[in-house]
Motif scaffolding. Structure first.
Motif, PDB file in Angstrom:
ATOM      1  N   SER A   1       0.819  -1.206   0.000  1.00 28.15           N
ATOM      2  CA  SER A   1       0.000   0.000   0.000  1.00 28.15           C
ATOM      3  C   SER A   1       0.856   1.262   0.000  1.00 28.15           C
ATOM      4  CB  SER A   1      -0.926  -0.004   1.213  1.00 28.15           C
ATOM      5  OG  SER A   1      -1.694   1.175   1.282  1.00 28.15           O
TER       6      SER A   1
ATOM      7  N   ALA B   1       9.114   5.352  -4.600  1.00 30.55           N
ATOM      8  CA  ALA B   1       8.115   4.465  -4.000  1.00 30.55           C
ATOM      9  C   ALA B   1       8.764   3.310  -3.254  1.00 30.55           C
ATOM     10  CB  ALA B   1       7.167   3.945  -5.076  1.00 30.55           C
TER      11      ALA B   1
ATOM     12  N   LYS C   1       2.269   1.790  -3.477  1.00 30.22           N
ATOM     13  CA  LYS C   1       1.260   2.313  -4.405  1.00 30.22           C
ATOM     14  C   LYS C   1       0.997   3.799  -4.166  1.00 30.22           C
ATOM     15  CE  LYS C   1      -1.307  -2.028  -5.030  1.00 30.22           C
ATOM     16  NZ  LYS C   1      -2.586  -2.732  -4.739  1.00 30.22           N
ATOM     17  N   GLN C   2       0.853   4.186  -2.909  1.00 23.89           N
ATOM     18  CA  GLN C   2       0.558   5.582  -2.591  1.00 23.89           C
ATOM     19  C   GLN C   2       1.701   6.493  -3.025  1.00 23.89           C
ATOM     20  OE1 GLN C   2      -0.682   6.313   1.444  1.00 23.89           O
ATOM     21  NE2 GLN C   2      -0.213   8.497   1.331  1.00 23.89           N
TER      22      GLN C   2
ATOM     23  N   ALA D   1       3.909   5.869  -5.348  1.00 26.75           N
ATOM     24  CA  ALA D   1       3.975   5.895  -6.816  1.00 26.75           C
ATOM     25  C   ALA D   1       2.970   6.895  -7.376  1.00 26.75           C
ATOM     26  CB  ALA D   1       3.731   4.504  -7.378  1.00 26.75           C
ATOM     27  N   ASP D   2       1.792   6.971  -6.747  1.00 27.46           N
ATOM     28  CA  ASP D   2       0.806   7.961  -7.163  1.00 27.46           C
ATOM     29  C   ASP D   2       1.314   9.385  -6.936  1.00 27.46           C
ATOM     30  OD1 ASP D   2      -1.038   6.068  -7.965  1.00 27.46           O
ATOM     31  OD2 ASP D   2      -2.103   6.037  -6.053  1.00 27.46           O
ATOM     32  N   GLU D   3       2.056   9.593  -5.859  1.00 31.75           N
ATOM     33  CA  GLU D   3       2.513  10.936  -5.506  1.00 31.75           C
ATOM     34  C   GLU D   3       3.804  11.339  -6.222  1.00 31.75           C
ATOM     35  OE1 GLU D   3       2.937  10.867  -1.296  1.00 31.75           O
ATOM     36  OE2 GLU D   3       0.778  10.744  -0.897  1.00 31.75           O
ATOM     37  N   TYR D   4       4.732  10.379  -6.388  1.00 34.48           N
ATOM     38  CA  TYR D   4       6.067  10.708  -6.901  1.00 34.48           C
ATOM     39  C   TYR D   4       6.375  10.092  -8.265  1.00 34.48           C
ATOM     40  CZ  TYR D   4       7.366  12.707  -2.383  1.00 34.48           C
ATOM     41  OH  TYR D   4       7.449  13.490  -1.255  1.00 34.48           O
ATOM     42  N   GLY D   5       5.464   9.270  -8.786  1.00 36.42           N
ATOM     43  CA  GLY D   5       5.773   8.568 -10.024  1.00 36.42           C
ATOM     44  C   GLY D   5       6.590   7.330  -9.741  1.00 36.42           C
TER      45      GLY D   5
END
Length: 384
Positions: free
Chosen positions: A59, A273, A62-63, A65-69
Protein backbone atom coordinates in the motif's frame (compact mmCIF):
# COMPACT_ATOMS: atom_id res chain seq x y z
CA UNK A 1 33.87 -13.21 -35.07
CA UNK A 2 32.38 -16.57 -34.08
CA UNK A 3 31.05 -17.49 -30.66
CA UNK A 4 31.88 -21.19 -31.17
CA UNK A 5 34.46 -21.14 -28.40
CA UNK A 6 31.91 -19.71 -25.97
CA UNK A 7 29.40 -22.36 -27.02
CA UNK A 8 31.95 -25.08 -26.31
CA UNK A 9 32.63 -23.64 -22.86
CA UNK A 10 28.90 -23.65 -22.11
CA UNK A 11 28.68 -27.31 -23.08
CA UNK A 12 31.53 -28.15 -20.71
CA UNK A 13 29.66 -26.38 -17.91
CA UNK A 14 26.48 -28.32 -18.69
CA UNK A 15 28.34 -31.63 -18.68
CA UNK A 16 29.74 -30.84 -15.22
CA UNK A 17 26.24 -30.09 -13.81
CA UNK A 18 27.31 -26.47 -13.27
CA UNK A 19 25.02 -24.80 -15.81
CA UNK A 20 22.77 -22.12 -14.40
CA UNK A 21 19.21 -21.65 -15.60
CA UNK A 22 16.35 -19.33 -14.77
CA UNK A 23 12.83 -20.26 -13.80
CA UNK A 24 9.89 -17.88 -14.05
CA UNK A 25 8.13 -16.93 -10.81
CA UNK A 26 4.45 -16.24 -11.48
CA UNK A 27 3.30 -15.31 -7.97
CA UNK A 28 4.40 -13.06 -5.08
CA UNK A 29 7.29 -14.04 -2.84
CA UNK A 30 5.64 -16.24 -0.21
CA UNK A 31 5.90 -19.86 0.98
CA UNK A 32 3.50 -21.15 -1.67
CA UNK A 33 4.53 -20.00 -5.14
CA UNK A 34 3.87 -20.72 -8.80
CA UNK A 35 6.99 -21.34 -10.90
CA UNK A 36 6.81 -22.08 -14.62
CA UNK A 37 3.11 -22.79 -14.23
CA UNK A 38 3.46 -25.28 -11.35
CA UNK A 39 2.61 -24.81 -7.66
CA UNK A 40 5.38 -25.36 -5.11
CA UNK A 41 6.14 -24.94 -1.45
CA UNK A 42 9.31 -22.83 -1.60
CA UNK A 43 12.31 -22.83 0.72
CA UNK A 44 14.76 -20.77 -1.35
CA UNK A 45 13.78 -17.12 -0.90
CA UNK A 46 15.68 -14.55 1.16
CA UNK A 47 12.37 -13.01 2.30
CA UNK A 48 13.32 -13.98 5.85
CA UNK A 49 10.63 -12.03 7.72
CA UNK A 50 7.84 -12.58 5.20
CA UNK A 51 7.55 -8.88 4.32
CA UNK A 52 7.94 -8.90 0.52
CA UNK A 53 4.18 -9.21 0.03
CA UNK A 54 3.00 -7.46 3.20
CA UNK A 55 -0.17 -5.43 2.46
CA UNK A 56 0.98 -2.32 4.36
CA UNK A 57 4.24 -2.24 2.41
CA UNK A 58 2.44 -2.78 -0.89
CA UNK A 59 0.00 0.00 0.00
CA UNK A 60 2.83 2.42 0.84
CA UNK A 61 4.48 1.64 -2.50
CA UNK A 62 1.26 2.31 -4.41
CA UNK A 63 0.56 5.58 -2.59
CA UNK A 64 4.10 6.90 -3.13
CA UNK A 65 3.97 5.89 -6.82
CA UNK A 66 0.81 7.96 -7.16
CA UNK A 67 2.51 10.94 -5.51
CA UNK A 68 6.07 10.71 -6.90
CA UNK A 69 5.77 8.57 -10.02
CA UNK A 70 7.79 5.44 -10.67
CA UNK A 71 11.32 6.35 -11.70
CA UNK A 72 13.96 8.15 -9.65
CA UNK A 73 14.56 10.24 -12.75
CA UNK A 74 18.18 11.23 -12.07
CA UNK A 75 21.16 10.48 -9.89
CA UNK A 76 20.88 11.46 -6.26
CA UNK A 77 23.32 14.35 -6.72
CA UNK A 78 21.33 15.84 -9.60
CA UNK A 79 17.61 15.73 -8.84
CA UNK A 80 16.91 12.12 -7.78
CA UNK A 81 17.13 12.50 -3.99
CA UNK A 82 13.49 12.63 -2.94
CA UNK A 83 11.81 13.29 0.40
CA UNK A 84 11.36 9.55 0.98
CA UNK A 85 15.02 8.82 0.18
CA UNK A 86 16.13 11.44 2.68
CA UNK A 87 13.71 10.30 5.38
CA UNK A 88 14.68 6.65 4.94
CA UNK A 89 18.38 7.48 5.29
CA UNK A 90 17.72 9.29 8.55
CA UNK A 91 15.58 6.43 9.85
CA UNK A 92 18.18 3.80 8.89
CA UNK A 93 20.88 5.80 10.68
CA UNK A 94 18.79 5.87 13.86
CA UNK A 95 17.93 2.17 13.45
CA UNK A 96 21.59 1.14 13.22
CA UNK A 97 22.80 3.56 15.88
CA UNK A 98 25.06 5.34 13.40
CA UNK A 99 25.26 9.10 12.72
CA UNK A 100 24.28 8.79 9.05
CA UNK A 101 23.27 6.35 6.31
CA UNK A 102 23.48 6.49 2.51
CA UNK A 103 21.21 4.61 0.08
CA UNK A 104 22.54 2.61 -2.87
CA UNK A 105 20.64 0.88 -5.66
CA UNK A 106 21.69 -2.59 -4.45
CA UNK A 107 24.20 -4.36 -2.24
CA UNK A 108 26.65 -5.08 -5.04
CA UNK A 109 26.87 -1.39 -5.87
CA UNK A 110 27.16 -0.45 -2.19
CA UNK A 111 30.13 -2.77 -1.73
CA UNK A 112 31.89 -1.75 -4.95
CA UNK A 113 31.36 1.93 -4.28
CA UNK A 114 32.41 1.88 -0.63
CA UNK A 115 35.61 -0.15 -0.92
CA UNK A 116 36.78 1.75 -3.99
CA UNK A 117 36.01 5.12 -2.41
CA UNK A 118 38.17 4.27 0.61
CA UNK A 119 41.13 2.39 -0.87
CA UNK A 120 43.78 2.81 -3.56
CA UNK A 121 47.09 1.30 -4.62
CA UNK A 122 48.85 2.38 -1.42
CA UNK A 123 46.38 0.47 0.74
CA UNK A 124 45.54 -3.11 1.76
CA UNK A 125 42.28 -5.01 2.02
CA UNK A 126 41.85 -8.19 4.06
CA UNK A 127 38.89 -10.42 3.22
CA UNK A 128 37.40 -13.63 4.59
CA UNK A 129 37.82 -16.46 2.10
CA UNK A 130 34.06 -17.03 1.98
CA UNK A 131 33.04 -13.41 1.44
CA UNK A 132 30.32 -12.60 -1.07
CA UNK A 133 31.41 -12.11 -4.68
CA UNK A 134 30.59 -8.39 -4.53
CA UNK A 135 33.11 -7.88 -1.71
CA UNK A 136 35.79 -9.85 -3.52
CA UNK A 137 35.22 -7.90 -6.73
CA UNK A 138 35.29 -4.63 -4.80
CA UNK A 139 38.66 -5.48 -3.27
CA UNK A 140 40.19 -6.56 -6.57
CA UNK A 141 38.95 -3.48 -8.42
CA UNK A 142 40.26 -1.10 -5.75
CA UNK A 143 43.88 -1.72 -6.69
CA UNK A 144 44.76 -2.21 -3.04
CA UNK A 145 46.90 -5.16 -2.01
CA UNK A 146 44.31 -7.94 -1.76
CA UNK A 147 44.70 -10.61 0.91
CA UNK A 148 42.28 -13.35 2.00
CA UNK A 149 42.36 -14.84 5.48
CA UNK A 150 41.03 -18.26 6.48
CA UNK A 151 37.29 -18.38 7.06
CA UNK A 152 36.32 -16.74 10.36
CA UNK A 153 39.89 -17.28 11.58
CA UNK A 154 41.09 -14.35 13.68
CA UNK A 155 44.61 -15.80 14.02
CA UNK A 156 44.92 -15.94 10.24
CA UNK A 157 43.75 -12.32 10.00
CA UNK A 158 46.14 -11.23 12.75
CA UNK A 159 49.12 -12.74 10.95
CA UNK A 160 48.32 -10.79 7.79
CA UNK A 161 47.58 -7.51 9.53
CA UNK A 162 50.81 -7.67 11.51
CA UNK A 163 52.86 -7.74 8.31
CA UNK A 164 51.25 -4.92 6.36
CA UNK A 165 52.86 -1.53 5.82
CA UNK A 166 49.94 -0.11 3.88
CA UNK A 167 48.77 3.48 4.20
CA UNK A 168 45.26 2.27 5.07
CA UNK A 169 44.04 -1.19 5.99
CA UNK A 170 40.45 -2.37 5.60
CA UNK A 171 39.13 -5.65 7.01
CA UNK A 172 36.04 -6.79 5.15
CA UNK A 173 33.70 -9.63 6.11
CA UNK A 174 30.18 -10.86 5.64
CA UNK A 175 28.15 -10.62 8.84
CA UNK A 176 26.17 -13.77 8.02
CA UNK A 177 27.80 -15.84 5.29
CA UNK A 178 25.31 -16.28 2.48
CA UNK A 179 26.09 -19.87 1.51
CA UNK A 180 27.01 -21.32 4.92
CA UNK A 181 24.71 -19.34 7.22
CA UNK A 182 27.28 -18.93 10.02
CA UNK A 183 27.99 -15.61 11.73
CA UNK A 184 31.35 -13.82 11.62
CA UNK A 185 33.25 -13.55 14.91
CA UNK A 186 32.88 -9.79 14.81
CA UNK A 187 33.94 -8.90 18.37
CA UNK A 188 37.30 -10.61 17.86
CA UNK A 189 37.69 -9.28 14.32
CA UNK A 190 36.98 -5.72 15.46
CA UNK A 191 39.39 -6.05 18.40
CA UNK A 192 42.31 -7.23 16.28
CA UNK A 193 41.57 -4.67 13.56
CA UNK A 194 41.48 -1.86 16.11
CA UNK A 195 44.79 -3.09 17.56
CA UNK A 196 46.36 -2.84 14.10
CA UNK A 197 44.67 0.51 13.32
CA UNK A 198 42.55 -1.03 10.55
CA UNK A 199 38.97 -0.20 9.61
CA UNK A 200 36.29 -2.90 9.64
CA UNK A 201 33.53 -3.15 7.05
CA UNK A 202 30.70 -5.64 7.46
CA UNK A 203 28.28 -6.71 4.74
CA UNK A 204 25.24 -7.54 6.87
CA UNK A 205 22.94 -8.40 3.97
CA UNK A 206 21.72 -11.62 5.61
CA UNK A 207 21.87 -10.43 9.22
CA UNK A 208 20.01 -7.13 9.10
CA UNK A 209 16.39 -7.65 10.09
CA UNK A 210 17.02 -11.15 11.47
CA UNK A 211 19.58 -10.64 14.23
CA UNK A 212 19.50 -8.33 17.22
CA UNK A 213 16.71 -7.34 19.59
CA UNK A 214 15.20 -4.86 17.12
CA UNK A 215 16.53 -6.54 13.98
CA UNK A 216 19.47 -4.15 13.54
CA UNK A 217 21.70 -7.06 12.59
CA UNK A 218 25.13 -8.28 13.62
CA UNK A 219 26.22 -4.99 15.19
CA UNK A 220 23.24 -5.05 17.55
CA UNK A 221 23.58 -8.81 18.08
CA UNK A 222 27.14 -8.33 19.38
CA UNK A 223 26.63 -4.84 20.86
CA UNK A 224 29.26 -3.22 18.60
CA UNK A 225 29.43 0.56 18.44
CA UNK A 226 30.19 2.73 15.42
CA UNK A 227 33.74 3.18 16.78
CA UNK A 228 34.26 -0.60 16.90
CA UNK A 229 32.48 -1.29 13.61
CA UNK A 230 32.81 1.89 11.53
CA UNK A 231 31.43 0.69 8.16
CA UNK A 232 28.11 -1.16 8.11
CA UNK A 233 26.39 -2.22 4.90
CA UNK A 234 22.90 -3.68 4.84
CA UNK A 235 20.55 -4.68 2.04
CA UNK A 236 16.82 -4.06 1.82
CA UNK A 237 15.83 -6.83 -0.60
CA UNK A 238 16.03 -9.69 1.88
CA UNK A 239 14.55 -9.42 5.39
CA UNK A 240 13.11 -5.97 4.58
CA UNK A 241 11.23 -7.34 1.58
CA UNK A 242 11.85 -4.35 -0.71
CA UNK A 243 14.96 -3.40 -2.72
CA UNK A 244 18.22 -1.48 -2.46
CA UNK A 245 20.98 -1.18 0.11
CA UNK A 246 22.60 1.29 2.47
CA UNK A 247 25.88 2.07 4.17
CA UNK A 248 25.78 3.46 7.73
CA UNK A 249 28.61 5.16 9.59
CA UNK A 250 30.12 8.47 10.59
CA UNK A 251 29.47 11.82 8.96
CA UNK A 252 33.00 11.75 7.48
CA UNK A 253 32.44 8.27 6.02
CA UNK A 254 29.13 9.18 4.39
CA UNK A 255 30.44 12.48 3.01
CA UNK A 256 33.43 10.62 1.58
CA UNK A 257 31.10 8.17 -0.17
CA UNK A 258 28.95 10.99 -1.55
CA UNK A 259 32.08 12.58 -3.01
CA UNK A 260 33.92 9.47 -4.23
CA UNK A 261 31.68 6.38 -4.51
CA UNK A 262 31.19 6.10 -8.26
CA UNK A 263 28.36 3.57 -7.94
CA UNK A 264 26.44 6.20 -5.97
CA UNK A 265 27.39 9.27 -7.99
CA UNK A 266 26.83 7.87 -11.47
CA UNK A 267 23.58 5.94 -11.19
CA UNK A 268 19.91 6.82 -11.02
CA UNK A 269 18.42 6.78 -7.53
CA UNK A 270 16.09 3.97 -6.48
CA UNK A 271 12.40 4.67 -7.21
CA UNK A 272 10.96 6.95 -4.50
CA UNK A 273 8.12 4.47 -4.00
CA UNK A 274 10.64 1.79 -3.01
CA UNK A 275 12.07 4.13 -0.38
CA UNK A 276 8.57 4.90 0.90
CA UNK A 277 7.71 1.20 1.10
CA UNK A 278 10.96 0.50 2.92
CA UNK A 279 10.10 3.11 5.56
CA UNK A 280 7.00 1.07 6.41
CA UNK A 281 9.01 -2.15 6.29
CA UNK A 282 11.56 -0.68 8.71
CA UNK A 283 8.81 0.02 11.24
CA UNK A 284 7.57 -3.57 10.96
CA UNK A 285 11.10 -4.96 11.35
CA UNK A 286 11.53 -2.97 14.56
CA UNK A 287 8.13 -3.51 16.15
CA UNK A 288 7.08 -7.02 15.13
CA UNK A 289 9.52 -9.03 17.22
CA UNK A 290 7.28 -12.07 16.80
CA UNK A 291 8.64 -12.51 13.28
CA UNK A 292 12.16 -13.13 14.57
CA UNK A 293 10.79 -15.37 17.32
CA UNK A 294 8.83 -17.41 14.78
CA UNK A 295 11.89 -17.66 12.59
CA UNK A 296 14.05 -18.89 15.47
CA UNK A 297 11.46 -21.52 16.37
CA UNK A 298 11.30 -22.82 12.79
CA UNK A 299 15.10 -22.93 12.50
CA UNK A 300 15.33 -25.05 15.64
CA UNK A 301 12.54 -27.35 14.46
CA UNK A 302 14.21 -27.85 11.08
CA UNK A 303 17.64 -28.54 12.58
CA UNK A 304 16.21 -31.10 15.03
CA UNK A 305 14.42 -32.83 12.18
CA UNK A 306 17.51 -32.97 9.98
CA UNK A 307 19.56 -34.39 12.84
CA UNK A 308 17.02 -37.17 13.27
CA UNK A 309 17.21 -37.89 9.53
CA UNK A 310 21.01 -38.02 9.58
CA UNK A 311 21.35 -35.09 7.16
CA UNK A 312 24.56 -33.06 7.26
CA UNK A 313 23.78 -29.45 8.16
CA UNK A 314 26.29 -26.64 8.46
CA UNK A 315 26.76 -24.84 11.78
CA UNK A 316 24.20 -22.10 11.21
CA UNK A 317 21.85 -20.38 13.70
CA UNK A 318 20.36 -18.22 10.93
CA UNK A 319 17.56 -18.70 8.33
CA UNK A 320 20.18 -20.04 5.90
CA UNK A 321 20.30 -23.81 6.51
CA UNK A 322 22.47 -25.53 3.88
CA UNK A 323 22.31 -29.31 3.59
CA UNK A 324 25.77 -30.46 2.52
CA UNK A 325 25.65 -32.90 -0.41
CA UNK A 326 29.16 -32.63 -1.88
CA UNK A 327 28.67 -33.86 -5.44
CA UNK A 328 27.07 -31.37 -7.86
CA UNK A 329 25.25 -34.10 -9.82
CA UNK A 330 23.71 -35.49 -6.64
CA UNK A 331 22.68 -32.04 -5.42
CA UNK A 332 20.96 -31.35 -8.74
CA UNK A 333 19.22 -34.73 -8.65
CA UNK A 334 17.93 -34.14 -5.11
CA UNK A 335 16.67 -30.67 -6.05
CA UNK A 336 14.81 -32.17 -9.02
CA UNK A 337 13.38 -34.97 -6.86
CA UNK A 338 12.09 -32.41 -4.37
CA UNK A 339 10.46 -30.42 -7.18
CA UNK A 340 8.67 -33.61 -8.25
CA UNK A 341 7.24 -33.69 -4.73
CA UNK A 342 6.14 -30.06 -4.96
CA UNK A 343 9.02 -28.43 -3.06
CA UNK A 344 11.19 -25.73 -4.58
CA UNK A 345 14.77 -25.71 -3.23
CA UNK A 346 17.83 -24.63 -5.17
CA UNK A 347 21.03 -26.64 -5.50
CA UNK A 348 24.11 -24.46 -5.02
CA UNK A 349 27.19 -25.60 -6.93
CA UNK A 350 30.68 -24.36 -7.83
CA UNK A 351 31.87 -21.74 -8.51
CA UNK A 352 29.42 -20.19 -6.02
CA UNK A 353 30.76 -22.63 -3.41
CA UNK A 354 34.09 -24.54 -3.37
CA UNK A 355 34.41 -27.73 -5.41
CA UNK A 356 33.14 -30.77 -3.55
CA UNK A 357 30.77 -28.71 -1.39
CA UNK A 358 27.59 -28.60 -3.48
CA UNK A 359 24.54 -28.21 -1.27
CA UNK A 360 20.84 -27.66 -1.01
CA UNK A 361 20.46 -24.12 0.34
CA UNK A 362 17.32 -24.22 2.44
CA UNK A 363 16.13 -20.81 3.61
CA UNK A 364 13.36 -20.34 6.15
CA UNK A 365 10.92 -17.47 6.53
CA UNK A 366 8.76 -16.23 9.37
CA UNK A 367 5.83 -16.79 7.04
CA UNK A 368 6.45 -20.56 6.93
CA UNK A 369 4.43 -22.74 9.28
CA UNK A 370 5.47 -25.73 11.37
CA UNK A 371 3.32 -27.94 9.12
CA UNK A 372 5.24 -26.70 6.06
CA UNK A 373 8.61 -27.35 7.71
CA UNK A 374 7.47 -30.87 8.61
CA UNK A 375 6.41 -31.42 5.00
CA UNK A 376 9.92 -30.41 3.91
CA UNK A 377 11.47 -32.83 6.39
CA UNK A 378 9.23 -35.67 5.16
CA UNK A 379 10.26 -34.97 1.57
CA UNK A 380 13.95 -34.84 2.46
CA UNK A 381 13.60 -38.20 4.19
CA UNK A 382 12.23 -39.67 0.96
CA UNK A 383 14.85 -38.27 -1.41
CA UNK A 384 18.00 -38.40 0.75
Amino acid sequence: MSFDQLASELQVRKAASLYRGRKVLQSPQQPEVVVDGKAYLAFCSNDYLGLANHPAIVSAFKQAADEYGVGGGASSLVSGHSFHHHALEEELAAFTGRPRALLFSNGYMANLGTVNALLGKQDAVFQDRLNHASLLDAGLLSGARFQRYLHNDVDSLTQRLSKTQARRSLVVTDGVFSMDGDIADLPAICDVANHHKAWVMVDDAHGIGCLGKTGAGCAEHFGLSEQQLPILMGTLGKAFGTSGAFVAGSDVLIETLIQHARTYIYTTSMPPAVAAATRVSLKLVQTEQWRREQLTSLIQRFRRGCEQLGLSLMDSPTPIQPIMIGNADKAMAMSAALRDKGLFITAIRPPTVPHGSARLRVTLSASHTEVQVDRLLDALDQVK
